[in-house]
Design a protein around this motif. Sequence first.
Motif, mmCIF file in Angstrom:
data_model
loop_
_atom_site.group_PDB
_atom_site.id
_atom_site.type_symbol
_atom_site.label_atom_id
_atom_site.label_comp_id
_atom_site.label_asym_id
_atom_site.label_seq_id
_atom_site.Cartn_x
_atom_site.Cartn_y
_atom_site.Cartn_z
ATOM 1 N N UNK A 66 23.828 -64.062 -11.234
ATOM 2 C CA UNK A 66 24.779 -63.134 -11.839
ATOM 3 C C UNK A 66 24.497 -61.713 -11.363
ATOM 4 N N UNK A 67 25.539 -60.887 -11.270
ATOM 5 C CA UNK A 67 25.316 -59.493 -10.868
ATOM 6 C C UNK A 67 24.532 -58.754 -11.958
ATOM 7 N N UNK A 68 23.834 -57.691 -11.578
ATOM 8 C CA UNK A 68 23.080 -56.923 -12.575
ATOM 9 C C UNK A 68 24.021 -56.346 -13.638
ATOM 10 N N UNK A 69 23.569 -56.363 -14.881
ATOM 11 C CA UNK A 69 24.374 -55.834 -15.980
ATOM 12 C C UNK A 69 23.634 -54.666 -16.638
ATOM 13 N N UNK A 70 24.403 -53.656 -17.003
ATOM 14 C CA UNK A 70 23.885 -52.500 -17.715
ATOM 15 C C UNK A 70 24.447 -52.562 -19.131
ATOM 16 N N UNK A 71 23.598 -52.329 -20.124
ATOM 17 C CA UNK A 71 24.057 -52.379 -21.518
ATOM 18 C C UNK A 71 24.616 -51.040 -21.986
ATOM 19 N N UNK A 72 24.034 -49.951 -21.490
ATOM 20 C CA UNK A 72 24.575 -48.636 -21.827
ATOM 21 C C UNK A 72 24.042 -47.575 -20.885
ATOM 22 N N UNK A 73 24.764 -46.456 -20.875
ATOM 23 C CA UNK A 73 24.323 -45.242 -20.193
ATOM 24 C C UNK A 73 24.352 -44.148 -21.254
ATOM 25 N N UNK B 180 23.520 -36.840 -28.877
ATOM 26 C CA UNK B 180 24.381 -37.406 -27.836
ATOM 27 C C UNK B 180 25.271 -36.345 -27.202
ATOM 28 N N UNK B 181 25.252 -36.304 -25.876
ATOM 29 C CA UNK B 181 26.202 -35.502 -25.114
ATOM 30 C C UNK B 181 27.291 -36.439 -24.603
ATOM 31 N N UNK B 182 26.858 -37.554 -24.007
ATOM 32 C CA UNK B 182 27.793 -38.567 -23.511
ATOM 33 C C UNK B 182 27.102 -39.919 -23.588
ATOM 34 N N UNK B 183 27.863 -40.943 -23.907
ATOM 35 C CA UNK B 183 27.309 -42.294 -23.963
ATOM 36 C C UNK B 183 28.423 -43.296 -23.719
ATOM 37 N N UNK B 184 28.066 -44.378 -23.073
ATOM 38 C CA UNK B 184 29.014 -45.463 -22.861
ATOM 39 C C UNK B 184 28.252 -46.767 -23.045
ATOM 40 N N UNK B 185 28.745 -47.604 -23.943
ATOM 41 C CA UNK B 185 28.114 -48.885 -24.246
ATOM 42 C C UNK B 185 28.943 -50.006 -23.645
#
Length: 177
Positions: free
Chosen positions: A3-10, A19-24
């Motif tokens: 499977x391709x690498x997965x990111x849970x959040x930035x 928090x300034x910016x976040x993406x889940x």
Amino acid sequence: MELPPKVKNILLLDSEGKRIAAKYYSGDWPTNTAKEAFEKAVFSKTQKTNARTEVEVTALENNIIVYKFVQDLHFFVTGGEEENELILASVLQGLFDAVNLLLRGNADKREALDNLDLIFLCFDEIIDGGIVLETDANVIAEKAGINSIDPNAPLSEQTISQALATAREHLTRSLMK
């Protein structure tokens, strides 16, 4: 089949852990309260480290977190414990360098807040639905709207976000005179 690498959040937090910016990208944190608790835990675990020159790695709640700080900005990328930290680190370094390019080397909280749209565009160029798309900072910055970093380029050759940034710079200069 791998499977391709997965990111849970930035995450992009300030020097106080706000928090300034976040993406889940995963459902591991279903509520805003859970997200804020995770951000606080990440900040608490990493705030005493000196991740200013190199990307650092830590583990928290069955996740691998890579992070780096510049001035009053703290950048974090989270992946599952099975993810390769070198891939997560390349995502983080790509984000870090692209934001630095877009903010013209002025990566601090005020500039980040003024250019939040560009930061979220970077997030979107790097990750889609948790899957890593791009890690090259120059490609990310270009796709996020900066084709030429030359503010003196004619407006007809600039993207809308570049033209707005140029107009903002000219206005700031004229107000400071």
